[in-house]
Design a protein around this motif. Structure first.
Motif, PDB file in Angstrom:
ATOM      1  N   THR A  58       0.834  -1.214   0.000  1.00 14.39           N
ATOM      2  CA  THR A  58       0.000   0.000   0.000  1.00 14.39           C
ATOM      3  C   THR A  58       0.861   1.254   0.000  1.00 14.39           C
ATOM      4  N   HIS A  59       1.996   1.153   0.827  1.00 17.41           N
ATOM      5  CA  HIS A  59       2.917   2.291   0.866  1.00 17.41           C
ATOM      6  C   HIS A  59       3.511   2.564  -0.506  1.00 17.41           C
ATOM      7  N   ASP A  64       3.620   5.607  -5.191  1.00 21.96           N
ATOM      8  CA  ASP A  64       3.379   5.751  -6.644  1.00 21.96           C
ATOM      9  C   ASP A  64       2.304   6.791  -6.922  1.00 21.96           C
ATOM     10  N   ALA A  65       1.255   6.682  -6.068  1.00 23.54           N
ATOM     11  CA  ALA A  65       0.175   7.661  -6.268  1.00 23.54           C
ATOM     12  C   ALA A  65       0.663   9.081  -6.006  1.00 23.54           C
ATOM     13  N   LEU A  66       1.485   9.185  -4.886  1.00 29.24           N
ATOM     14  CA  LEU A  66       2.028  10.511  -4.595  1.00 29.24           C
ATOM     15  C   LEU A  66       2.943  10.990  -5.709  1.00 29.24           C
ATOM     16  N   GLU A  70       2.533  14.066  -7.759  1.00 27.86           N
ATOM     17  CA  GLU A  70       3.596  15.049  -7.954  1.00 27.86           C
ATOM     18  C   GLU A  70       3.828  15.314  -9.432  1.00 27.86           C
ATOM     19  N   ASP A  71       3.861  14.167 -10.167  1.00 27.59           N
ATOM     20  CA  ASP A  71       4.016  14.344 -11.626  1.00 27.59           C
ATOM     21  C   ASP A  71       2.845  15.127 -12.212  1.00 27.59           C
ATOM     22  N   GLY A  72       1.644  14.769 -11.699  1.00 26.24           N
ATOM     23  CA  GLY A  72       0.465  15.518 -12.169  1.00 26.24           C
ATOM     24  C   GLY A  72       0.538  16.978 -11.781  1.00 26.24           C
TER      25      GLY A  72
END
Length: 291
Positions: A58-59, A64-66, A70-72
């Motif tokens: 999950t981390h 990855d989501a963060l 961040e990329d977004g």
């Protein structure tokens, strides 16, 4: 390590199975309790490891989501920067467009105003020229009218001033003309000098309307045939015979419009006995009455 734990758990299951065939002893009961406690611990440890793995996964997913966020965010920031640049470009383009439009409109308005002023000046000049021409033409017409009026006035004035053309001639003795001109030699008045006492004819010098009159005093018991002639054409004719014993007199008149150079005289169309004395005048007269 997971394999060791699984093998250890398998061994415990075998021991439990063996002990279950034998009567339970205090030692076996203690061992079974510890075994079960250890199994729970191991199961909890395995569950914790699985939970930890899930947490790690999950981390990772969160990271990855963060990272994606961040990329977004970077992409959004880049997009915003691009949008700001595009907005700035659009603002600059719009400002330049508005400036060009304003300049074009001002130029068009200036040109239109100049054209209108030029047209106004041309129209005013044309109107002034037309007014000047109209005034000039009106002045010419007025001058021509005044001249015509003056001419007509002079003409009427000239017509109203009738020149004095008048003659009066008579016989001083008895005559008996027959089919011939009657001559009245004694001239009393000859205004205009148109009457010729030698021929008995009046020659017109001023054309117009004339009145002619002849008085004849006929011898008692005789007749007299007379006529007034214009250029050989009879204007008036009369005959008179006296039986009163007083040598009576009668008058014959004729009015005619005669031209310049025409001649008028008296002629006997037959025998004519005319008596003249101090009481009786055989006479011929004429006068200009209208021009």
């Amino acid at each position: 390590m997971n394999l060791q734990k699984k093998g250890f758990l398998l061994l415990l299951d075998v021991i439990l199975a063996f002990c279950s065939r034998e009567p339970l002893s205090p030692t076996c009961m203690l061992y079974e309790y510890e075994e079960r406690l250890l199994e729970r611990v191991l199961r909890n440890e395995i569950g914790l490891e699985n939970t930890l793995k899930d947490i790690v996964k999950t981390h990772v997913k969160v990271e990855d989501a963060l990272k994606q966020l961040e990329d977004g965010k970077v992409q959004i920031k880049s997009t915003l920067e691009a949008m700001k640049e595009k907005q700035a470009t659009m603002d600059l383009t719009l400002r330049e467009f508005m400036e060009n439009i304003t300049c074009h409109v001002n130029l068009t308005l200036t040109t239109s105003v100049n054209n209108l002023e030029n047209k106004h000046e041309a129209t005013a000049m044309k109107a002034s020229t037309l007014v000047s021409d109209a005034i000039l033409k009106l002045t010419e017409n007025v001058s021509a009218t005044v001249q015509m009026f003056s001419y007509q006035q002079e003409k009427l004035k000239a017509q109203s001033i009738i020149p004095t053309i008048y003659f009066y001639a008579r016989l001083a003795y008895n005559v008996n003309p027959s089919n011939q001109d009657v001559i009245f030699p004694t001239v009393t008045v000859n205004e205009g000098q148109g009457y010729n006492p030698g021929t008995g004819r009046f020659t017109v010098s001023v054309p117009g309307m004339y009145l002619f009159s002849v008085q004849m005093c006929v011898t008692n018991e005789k007749h007299c045939y007379l006529e007034i002639v214009q250029q050989g054409t009879t204007l008036q004719r009369s005959v008179f015979g006296d039986k009163s014993g007083y040598h009576s007199c009668v008058t014959m008149q004729a009015a005619a419009h005669v031209a310049s150079g025409d001649q008028i005289w008296v002629r006997a169309t037959s025998s004519c006995y005319m008596t003249a004395d101090s009481l009786r005048y055989n006479s011929f007269l004429g006068a200009l009455i209208h021009v």
